[in-house]
Design a protein around this motif. Sequence first.
Motif, PDB file in Angstrom:
ATOM      1  N   LYS A  75       0.799  -1.228   0.000  1.00 32.40           N
ATOM      2  CA  LYS A  75       0.000   0.000   0.000  1.00 32.40           C
ATOM      3  C   LYS A  75       0.830   1.276   0.000  1.00 32.40           C
ATOM      4  O   LYS A  75       0.538   2.199  -0.759  1.00 32.40           O
ATOM      5  N   ALA A  76       1.852   1.356   0.849  1.00 36.54           N
ATOM      6  CA  ALA A  76       2.590   2.617   0.967  1.00 36.54           C
ATOM      7  C   ALA A  76       3.979   2.414   1.533  1.00 36.54           C
ATOM      8  O   ALA A  76       4.241   1.452   2.249  1.00 36.54           O
ATOM      9  N   VAL A  77       4.837   3.366   1.202  1.00 34.08           N
ATOM     10  CA  VAL A  77       6.170   3.489   1.795  1.00 34.08           C
ATOM     11  C   VAL A  77       6.255   4.868   2.433  1.00 34.08           C
ATOM     12  O   VAL A  77       5.848   5.867   1.828  1.00 34.08           O
TER      13      VAL A  77
ATOM     14  N   ASN B 275       2.609   6.283  -4.084  1.00 36.19           N
ATOM     15  CA  ASN B 275       2.456   5.659  -2.761  1.00 36.19           C
ATOM     16  C   ASN B 275       3.656   5.862  -1.853  1.00 36.19           C
ATOM     17  O   ASN B 275       3.864   5.101  -0.910  1.00 36.19           O
ATOM     18  N   VAL B 276       4.470   6.887  -2.125  1.00 37.37           N
ATOM     19  CA  VAL B 276       5.622   7.183  -1.262  1.00 37.37           C
ATOM     20  C   VAL B 276       5.355   8.488  -0.526  1.00 37.37           C
ATOM     21  O   VAL B 276       5.122   9.534  -1.145  1.00 37.37           O
ATOM     22  N   PHE B 277       5.404   8.427   0.793  1.00 35.52           N
ATOM     23  CA  PHE B 277       5.132   9.579   1.643  1.00 35.52           C
ATOM     24  C   PHE B 277       6.388   9.941   2.431  1.00 35.52           C
ATOM     25  O   PHE B 277       7.212   9.079   2.727  1.00 35.52           O
ATOM     26  N   LEU B 278       6.492  11.206   2.776  1.00 35.07           N
ATOM     27  CA  LEU B 278       7.661  11.687   3.499  1.00 35.07           C
ATOM     28  C   LEU B 278       7.215  12.455   4.735  1.00 35.07           C
ATOM     29  O   LEU B 278       6.224  13.194   4.696  1.00 35.07           O
TER      30      LEU B 278
ATOM     31  N   THR C 187       1.862  14.648  13.432  1.00 35.01           N
ATOM     32  CA  THR C 187       2.441  14.212  12.157  1.00 35.01           C
ATOM     33  C   THR C 187       2.024  12.785  11.834  1.00 35.01           C
ATOM     34  O   THR C 187       1.673  12.470  10.690  1.00 35.01           O
ATOM     35  N   ALA C 188       2.069  11.918  12.834  1.00 36.46           N
ATOM     36  CA  ALA C 188       1.691  10.517  12.628  1.00 36.46           C
ATOM     37  C   ALA C 188       0.243  10.396  12.171  1.00 36.46           C
ATOM     38  O   ALA C 188      -0.080   9.636  11.250  1.00 36.46           O
TER      39      ALA C 188
ATOM     40  N   MET D  83      -3.432  10.262   5.323  1.00 40.60           N
ATOM     41  CA  MET D  83      -3.102  10.270   3.901  1.00 40.60           C
ATOM     42  C   MET D  83      -3.035   8.853   3.344  1.00 40.60           C
ATOM     43  O   MET D  83      -3.572   8.566   2.265  1.00 40.60           O
ATOM     44  N   VAL D  84      -2.393   7.957   4.059  1.00 39.66           N
ATOM     45  CA  VAL D  84      -2.264   6.571   3.610  1.00 39.66           C
ATOM     46  C   VAL D  84      -3.628   5.896   3.526  1.00 39.66           C
ATOM     47  O   VAL D  84      -3.920   5.151   2.578  1.00 39.66           O
ATOM     48  N   LEU D  85      -4.476   6.171   4.508  1.00 40.07           N
ATOM     49  CA  LEU D  85      -5.785   5.515   4.593  1.00 40.07           C
ATOM     50  C   LEU D  85      -6.859   6.215   3.772  1.00 40.07           C
ATOM     51  O   LEU D  85      -7.973   5.700   3.642  1.00 40.07           O
ATOM     52  N   GLY D  86      -6.533   7.394   3.246  1.00 39.04           N
ATOM     53  CA  GLY D  86      -7.523   8.137   2.463  1.00 39.04           C
ATOM     54  C   GLY D  86      -8.569   8.821   3.309  1.00 39.04           C
ATOM     55  O   GLY D  86      -9.671   9.113   2.827  1.00 39.04           O
ATOM     56  N   ASN D  87      -8.239   9.121   4.561  1.00 37.93           N
ATOM     57  CA  ASN D  87      -9.178   9.790   5.463  1.00 37.93           C
ATOM     58  C   ASN D  87      -9.025  11.306   5.382  1.00 37.93           C
ATOM     59  O   ASN D  87      -7.945  11.804   5.064  1.00 37.93           O
TER      60      ASN D  87
END
Length: 495
Positions: free
Chosen positions: A284-286, A449-452, A467-468, A474-478
């Motif tokens: 799903k994501a990095v 799918n890469v987040f920083l 931040t978390a 963002m990863v979950l689309g919320n």
Amino acid sequence: MAAMAYKITINSNLNTNGLLSPPPNKLHSHLLPSNQKICGRRILESPPLSLIRSKKSWHESLRVSNLSQSSAYNSFDVVIIGAGIIGLTIARHLLLASDLSVALVDAAVPCSGATGAGQGYIWKAHKSPGTEKWELMMRSHQLWESLAKSIQLQGMDPLEVLGWKKTGSLLVSKTTDESAILKRRVEELSQEGLRAEFLSSNDLLSEEPELVLEKEGGAAFFPDDYQLDAHRTVAFIEKGNMHFAVEGRYAEFYHEPAIGLVRHGNSCEVGAIQTSKNTLHSKKAVVIAAGCWTGSLMHDLIKQPDIELDLPIKPRKGHLLVIENFKSFKLNHGIMEAGYTKHQSATLKATASDSGPVYNAQDLSVSMTATMDASGNLVLGSSRQLVGFNTEVDESVINHIWQRVGEFIPALRHESLEDLRQSREVRVGLRPYIPDGKPAIGLVPGFSNVFLAAGHEGEGLSLALGTAEMIADMVLGNPSKVDAAPFALLGRCFH
């Protein structure tokens, strides 16, 4: 034609907060005390508080090479690079807010970098309403307070678990001009509903008897600010994350630097992280949360001609002096001189003065901070310096910190720093500095799918939970609880 997979690999050994490592026979063995054992993917004990944290970095170029699709691998929904407070709390939030599986990768262990070298202030005192970080800070502090309350409701003591204390904070002035600035800050934060008051130098004596100022001085007092102990907090978060390992939803890959991103063909999706030992597939994501090493890594990894990258995250070295089990006097609050928030440049050739922190143009500054931690240690700071990835202790900086704190707390002048050498610890950390003062949080342009999440400088602990939550949403689309636009990479770091 069958799809071709590509791997961006590192020609030689790299070391970071999850990204760059020394040669295989030197995988941070200097961070491990003799009683510590490695078991599988994780370490059984965290390093003791008295350990001086140090890291070295090896920066080399990267190349693109083919990756066999038959490689053995572990599969997770999300792979996070960097096990500092940002990476750990992102993992925690994803585990609690979803049913996703998470892998956490680091070349060393938690608290071996900037996270373990800080004072642990969770303060609002030196933040300004209306600025772009204000909303994120308020949300993050709300989450920290909720976490402490939940620990208390479970019958545990947040002081023991997190080192969590409502110490209150004092921003201290020594001049008429600084006092005027602090009075305006008190008014400003009071209008936001925060408890705040300005204390004259005489009034200050009842709150902090060891803090002695001339009549022009004073302090802005914020009684609801907190501090915590990074080592206790990280141990608690790590233990909580490990509960999900039983379900197969969590794994830690410590002493295992990430050495490459894996993409299939020309896809904008990263499918795996290559470490020194494993290929960790990500469904799903990095998330890259590698602190001060994030900038140099991303400059090497992002080689697309249609993307102009400028991610100016640099290491900003800091020293803290810790006098363990200090008995000569006690401090009741966290203390910081008003000039700390400026932290302009300074030189070691200068001397501390009553007019302000030590400054000049050589990228080093020394300002007074002082507090007592949950273990009764006196923690004094602080310095900031742009000297690359150097983590060696500089005794001249320690002497400047001691002298500067003595300008505010005269009782220290009766103590000999040399006599205290046996009971002292020097913490050296590399803050992830970014020039515009805002962390970079969000999707990396050019990738789907890469987040920083990096660039928090000295606010990693303070902003970690907000931040978390932001990255997890963002990863979950919320929908985001906080406006993420000020922290986006596009336009700031990518053009």
